[in-house]
Scaffold this active site. Structure first.
Site, PDB file in Angstrom:
ATOM      1  N   LYS A  49     -12.475  -0.880   6.593  1.00 18.69           N
ATOM      2  CA  LYS A  49     -11.735  -1.912   7.316  1.00 18.69           C
ATOM      3  C   LYS A  49     -12.209  -1.967   8.768  1.00 18.69           C
ATOM      4  CE  LYS A  49      -9.358  -2.189   3.516  1.00 18.69           C
ATOM      5  NZ  LYS A  49      -8.127  -1.555   3.137  1.00 18.69           N
ATOM      6  N   ASP A  98      -1.186   6.576   6.561  1.00 19.59           N
ATOM      7  CA  ASP A  98      -2.331   5.799   6.090  1.00 19.59           C
ATOM      8  C   ASP A  98      -2.650   4.784   7.190  1.00 19.59           C
ATOM      9  OD1 ASP A  98      -4.122   4.046   4.940  1.00 19.59           O
ATOM     10  OD2 ASP A  98      -2.844   3.534   3.220  1.00 19.59           O
ATOM     11  N   TRP A 105       0.823  -1.221   0.000  1.00 24.30           N
ATOM     12  CA  TRP A 105       0.000   0.000   0.000  1.00 24.30           C
ATOM     13  C   TRP A 105       0.850   1.261   0.000  1.00 24.30           C
ATOM     14  CZ3 TRP A 105      -4.456  -0.258  -1.971  1.00 24.30           C
ATOM     15  CH2 TRP A 105      -5.291  -1.361  -1.774  1.00 24.30           C
TER      16      TRP A 105
HETATM   17  C1  PLP Z   1      -7.560  -1.042   1.730  1.00 32.19           C
HETATM   18  C2  PLP Z   1      -6.413  -0.115   1.868  1.00 32.19           C
HETATM   19  C3  PLP Z   1      -6.197   0.957   0.988  1.00 32.19           C
HETATM   20  C4  PLP Z   1      -7.034   1.183  -0.240  1.00 32.19           C
HETATM   21  O1  PLP Z   1      -8.308   1.551   0.043  1.00 32.19           O
HETATM   22  P1  PLP Z   1      -9.362   1.797  -1.118  1.00 32.19           P
HETATM   23  O2  PLP Z   1     -10.466   2.418  -0.339  1.00 32.19           O
HETATM   24  O3  PLP Z   1      -9.700   0.480  -1.707  1.00 32.19           O
HETATM   25  O4  PLP Z   1      -8.752   2.717  -2.097  1.00 32.19           O
HETATM   26  C5  PLP Z   1      -5.136   1.806   1.227  1.00 32.19           C
HETATM   27  N1  PLP Z   1      -4.314   1.613   2.265  1.00 32.19           N
HETATM   28  C6  PLP Z   1      -4.477   0.584   3.119  1.00 32.19           C
HETATM   29  C7  PLP Z   1      -3.528   0.419   4.246  1.00 32.19           C
HETATM   30  C8  PLP Z   1      -5.525  -0.308   2.948  1.00 32.19           C
HETATM   31  O5  PLP Z   1      -5.685  -1.327   3.799  1.00 32.19           O
END
Ligand code: PLP
Length: 365
Positions: A197, A173, A104
């Protein structure tokens, strides 16, 4: 309720607390005697203003967000924020530092390179099993910001500390470990997290941003990604994902009722320890590729043996017969992955551990 439910270990969109889902169901046709669903409600109505303000206030309380930070509800997912962060913050010096510890953050660095110069803080690699010592990092004092991913969802790597960005604004993030532990927000310039999540359905991304970083977007930045526009209009510059924001508010209430961020941290500790104990006491039958102390509490990837695909397939099929679903590892790494987000209960993890033990008895030495 007679509705059939399974144990959903999915990495996202992921399980939400049953209590919250039932509440949402109760209010589905008529929200608080309005006679309409939140889905049918104007984003400019007083009722929706109360929903979005309530969610903001709860988040501020849960993470003790200092007064000089704004909470935004954005669209475009975590991936949208990869671009938005760069388009909003890169203008200061034209360059940014990226600490890439998994797929990511690698994607975020690639996206940012469209808008400025990206400096890779640690040497490029693709095996992501730990985080190199901060003393070996090559931070650029001239960077506009330092970016990292607090929890790498695919590789199962989580930072056990907040990186020291030496005074440069820190961007994190936290999509897959948001609100699973307390965090000192004052150490960050920006924190963002896709809701799907840990805190709600897909469609909304939570952003916490320090006020002095608002207002310097590149001229090419689309208006819906400009932090200053969202901050000024309290996230309703255009139609926001109203229903998703409403559900996020409900989940935040649930977190509040269940001990807040500290309560979630304890729950995470208990659940992940159960998993790691099961893996580490299997005598090598199961193997987690990630080294201590970087093992994620929310995404636990593991292999059977050194990657016995036959047995892994059988493991997944057996789990599915027991209604334990979404345990397949990410397609880029294979194997098995159990995601233990906030809504996953301890008894659900215990059921998985019991299955792992019986599977080993059947197939192991
Ligand atoms: C799932 C995830 C993303 C991407 O998220 P989207 O909403 O699908 O763009 C980015 N960073 C992390 C750490 C993730 O787990």
């Amino acid at each position: 309720m007679t509705t059939k439910r399974v144990i959903n270990f999915g990495a996202g969109p992921a399980k939400l607390p049953e209590e919250v889902m039932e509440q949402v169901q109760k209010e589905f046709l008529s929200y608080k005697n309005t006679g309409i669903s939140v889905m049918e409600m104007s984003h400019r109505s007083a009722d929706f203003a109360a929903i979005i303000d309530g969610a903001q206030k709860l988040l501020q309380e849960l993470l003790k967000i200092p007064k000089n930070y704004k909470v935004l509800f954005m669209q475009g997912g975590g991936t949208g924020l990869f671009a938005a962060v760069a388009m909003n913050l890169m203008s200061r010096t034209g360059t940014a530092d990226y600490i890439v510890t998994g797929s990511w953050s690698a994607k975020a660095a690639k996206e940012a390179s469209k808008y400025g110069k990206v400096n890779m803080v640690i040497p490029k690699n693709d095996h992501y099993k730990s985080i190199p010592e901060p003393s070996s990092w090559k931070l650029d004092p001239n960077a506009s910001y330092v970016y990292y991913c607090d929890n790498e969802t695919v590789h199962g790597i989580e930072f056990p500390y907040v990186p020291d960005s030496k005074g440069v604004p820190l961007v994190s993030d936290m999509s897959s470990n948001f609100l699973t532990r307390p965090v000192d927000v004052s150490k960050f310039g920006v924190i963002f997290a896709g809701a799907q999540k840990n805190v709600g359905p897909a469609g909304v991304t939570l952003v916490i941003i320090r006020e002095d970083l608002i207002g310097m977007a590149l001229p090419i930045c689309p208006i819906i990604f400009d932090f200053s526009v969202l901050a000024k209009d309290n996230s309703v510059h255009n139609t926001p994902p109203t229903f998703a924001i409403y559900v996020v508010g409900k989940i935040l209430e649930w977190v509040h009722q269940n001990g807040g961020a500290a309560g979630m941290a304890e729950l995470s500790r208990v659940k992940s320890s159960l998993m790691f104990k099961a893996l580490d006491s299997s005598g090598g039958f199961y193997n987690c590729p990630v080294q201590e102390p970087f093992r994620s509490r929310t995404n636990v990837p593991f292999r059977i043996g050194q990657g016995n695909e036959e047995l892994e397939k059988e493991f997944l099929a057996g789990a599915s017969r027991l209604n334990m679903l979404q345990l397949k590892g990410h397609r880029s790494v294979g194997g098995i992955r159990a995601s233990l987000y906030n809504a996953i209960r301890v008894d659900e993890v215990k059921a998985l551990v019991a299955y792992m033990e019986s599977f080993q008895k059947q197939h192991g030495k």
